[in-house]
Design an enzyme around this catalytic site. Sequence first.
Site, mmCIF file in Angstrom:
data_model
loop_
_atom_site.group_PDB
_atom_site.id
_atom_site.type_symbol
_atom_site.label_atom_id
_atom_site.label_comp_id
_atom_site.label_asym_id
_atom_site.label_seq_id
_atom_site.Cartn_x
_atom_site.Cartn_y
_atom_site.Cartn_z
ATOM 1 N N HIS A 198 0.844 -1.675 -0.044
ATOM 2 C CA HIS A 198 -0.129 0.088 0.214
ATOM 3 C C HIS A 198 0.955 1.139 -0.367
ATOM 4 O O HIS A 198 0.578 2.515 0.773
ATOM 5 C CB HIS A 198 -0.911 0.185 0.897
ATOM 6 N N ASP A 220 1.232 -0.378 -7.418
ATOM 7 C CA ASP A 220 0.656 -0.686 -6.851
ATOM 8 C C ASP A 220 -0.313 -2.101 -6.535
ATOM 9 O O ASP A 220 -1.252 -1.796 -7.409
ATOM 10 C CB ASP A 220 0.303 0.566 -6.036
ATOM 11 N N GLY A 221 -1.257 -2.769 -5.725
ATOM 12 C CA GLY A 221 -1.964 -3.942 -5.425
ATOM 13 C C GLY A 221 -2.999 -3.260 -5.229
ATOM 14 O O GLY A 221 -3.260 -3.987 -5.573
ATOM 15 N N HIS A 222 -2.944 -1.948 -4.659
ATOM 16 C CA HIS A 222 -4.395 -0.957 -4.785
ATOM 17 C C HIS A 222 -4.412 0.164 -5.417
ATOM 18 O O HIS A 222 -3.513 0.994 -4.826
ATOM 19 C CB HIS A 222 -4.823 -0.890 -2.834
ATOM 20 N N GLU A 247 -13.159 -8.729 -0.113
ATOM 21 C CA GLU A 247 -14.059 -7.953 -0.250
ATOM 22 C C GLU A 247 -14.813 -7.520 -1.693
ATOM 23 O O GLU A 247 -14.420 -5.791 -1.891
ATOM 24 C CB GLU A 247 -13.042 -6.901 0.585
ATOM 25 N N GLU A 295 -18.904 -2.454 1.779
ATOM 26 C CA GLU A 295 -18.397 -1.556 1.892
ATOM 27 C C GLU A 295 -18.080 -0.229 2.163
ATOM 28 O O GLU A 295 -18.722 0.357 0.832
ATOM 29 C CB GLU A 295 -16.495 -1.424 2.094
ATOM 30 N N CYS A 348 -16.002 2.707 2.231
ATOM 31 C CA CYS A 348 -15.698 2.607 0.578
ATOM 32 C C CYS A 348 -15.917 2.553 -0.281
ATOM 33 O O CYS A 348 -15.494 3.455 -1.923
ATOM 34 C CB CYS A 348 -14.245 2.456 1.187
ATOM 35 N N CYS A 381 -10.098 2.514 7.060
ATOM 36 C CA CYS A 381 -10.220 3.552 6.108
ATOM 37 C C CYS A 381 -11.791 3.901 5.857
ATOM 38 O O CYS A 381 -11.680 5.099 5.272
ATOM 39 C CB CYS A 381 -9.994 2.358 4.952
HETATM 40 ZN ZN ZN Z 1 -13.492 1.349 4.168
#
Ligand code: ZN
Length: 656
Positions: free
Chosen positions: A150, A198-200, A312, A328, A330, A412
């Site tokens: 991250h 980046d993985g995210h 997720e 979620e 987010c 988050c």
């Molecule tokens: Zn979140």
Amino acid sequence: MNTSTTPNSGVPAAPCVPRTSDHMALAPLAISQVEITGGFWGRWQDRNRSVTMPHSMKWLERDGALDNLRRLFATDGAPARRGMRFSDSDLYKALEGIAWDLGRQPSSELEAILDEAVQVLEKAQLDDGYLNSWVQAGEAERFADLPHGHEMYCAGHLIQAGVAHARTTGRPELLAVARRLADNLVREFGDRRRVDVDGHPEIETALVELYRHTGERSYLDLATQFIDVRGYGVIGKGDFGSAYFQDEVPVREQDTVVGHSVRALYLLAGFLDVYLETGETVLLEAAERQWSSMVAEKTYLTGAVGSRFEGEAFGDPFELPPDLIYGETCAGIASVMATWRLLLATGEGKYADLIERTLHNLFAASTNTAGDGFFYVNPVQRRQPWAPAPEDTKPLRSDAPGTRPAWFDCACCPPNIMRTVASLSTYLATADAAGVQLHLYAPTAMTVPMNQGTVRLTVETEYPTDGVVTVRVQEAPEQPWTLSLRIPAWARGATLEVAGEHHEAIPDALGYVRVERTWTVGDVVRLELPMPVRLTVAHPAVDAVRGSVAIERGPVTYCLESHDQADGVDLDHVELVSGGALRVVPSDDLLGGTLAIEADGLVRDDSGWAGHAGWATLGEEPTAPARKVTLTAIPYYLWANRGPSAMRVWVPLTTS
Ligand SMILES: [Zn+2]
């Protein structure tokens, strides 16, 4: 300092401000240009500032997000690093929220929080611009664990905070920290020096915004590079496979949203940002395909997305169970971000429809009525009251307690809510060469500089309590211009009056009614969107709710919560009577004042099933007598504010 970092430089202080108008149908407006003056969102913005922001800063201190950075330059006795590896991003999102809020209203307290945080970041940042408390604590080598580290995700949130701070206050310091880190990334990865990502996702949208703000092309190039290299398995498989990282299919070839839902939608926002700058139509077409698939097959009625706890992730098409939903907070915010970019690119009202649905339901439900508790997971059915959130401690993210926790181990969502609420006014309206478009309705005062001259409008409305929207022209150029008002997809029988005259209120192909005229000060436009209670059905392939309906009114989805039902009414056994009455009940004493809805229902006795297996041969099943009841529904976003409860949005419809 680049002149565009001053608040009066003409760059609107908004989260997404394309540098060129060549590829956008509509231009965003700044926080300072659209003031929410009250109502549902106005009250929430006030609560965000007075309750949620200090609450969040307290938890960020308590959980170590700030100490994790302070310890990097502490000379003695630094505590061990605490929390998630990406705790920096929680702080950055909170700082972004504070920065947007300063654009609404000055605050010496909020400025002091930002100033202190900026000083911490300046001291923690290494000479070459690198900044990450997890790596600098020695937990990992720099850019050695791109799938899970991250680092760029955190960098992206720092960049967004820096841009927000510069845009609303003209202050350069946080932006300078962010830019030094972005320059470090350009040196490390730019010009394909390293083909990895980046993985995210998150860095993509942030780098494009930094390019927009600074004019530095290498940021846009690096964002484009990260989008280009993804989709070929460069990230590895991790625990959930390449699709989890959106690394199985290149974005230009992808037809749907897959994998981790927040990642998928930050990526969607990111490559739409690249489209808005470059005009590469293949990117827009891919985004439209992915969005259409998401809305048709992978979105809950509340706007929630991501049905699977595992990874997720988005599920298969129509895999939308109401009780096992992840949903979620987010991911809902990321959906709004991506969808907003599609609205800017195309001007199509269907995008505002999804934003409205998501904000008024999933997003509104994410925070409790006090402003100090948050849902990470957002179910649309709870069969039994689950244990309440623990007092003053934080559960793991995957826990879905019966009430909203004060904070999370993985934090988050709360700061993501903060920044979205603070910048909400930028999602209400836009401008183009022809005039002003109103997408979402709230009491507002707006000032729109146009080529023809300045337009000033006020909007008065009780939306979503009722659908009357009154627009008053406070200032207008002498040349004609067009006022566009969105007619939501749910609305039937809308009426429009302009300066006392009846006008056609049938939306055009994009979903708007448009009035072009030479406006004069004092002109009044009155749009009425009737809001009868309506019943909504899901696509028949959503097996989990087939045969069920949901109660909706205007943009608001309703739910049955156990607190409001008569004694002995078990929500697992209720049915809604087809053709039965649906009565709106103003309830001033309920949850701060709301409109409840009473519906004719049945409770079906299942005592014949006692001692029976959970199945029976068709025709031999135990008889199930039913008794009439009145069911009471409340807005979905208000559930779980009175202690643990059972709740359901979808209710079986019965004709017997
Ligand atoms: Zn979140």
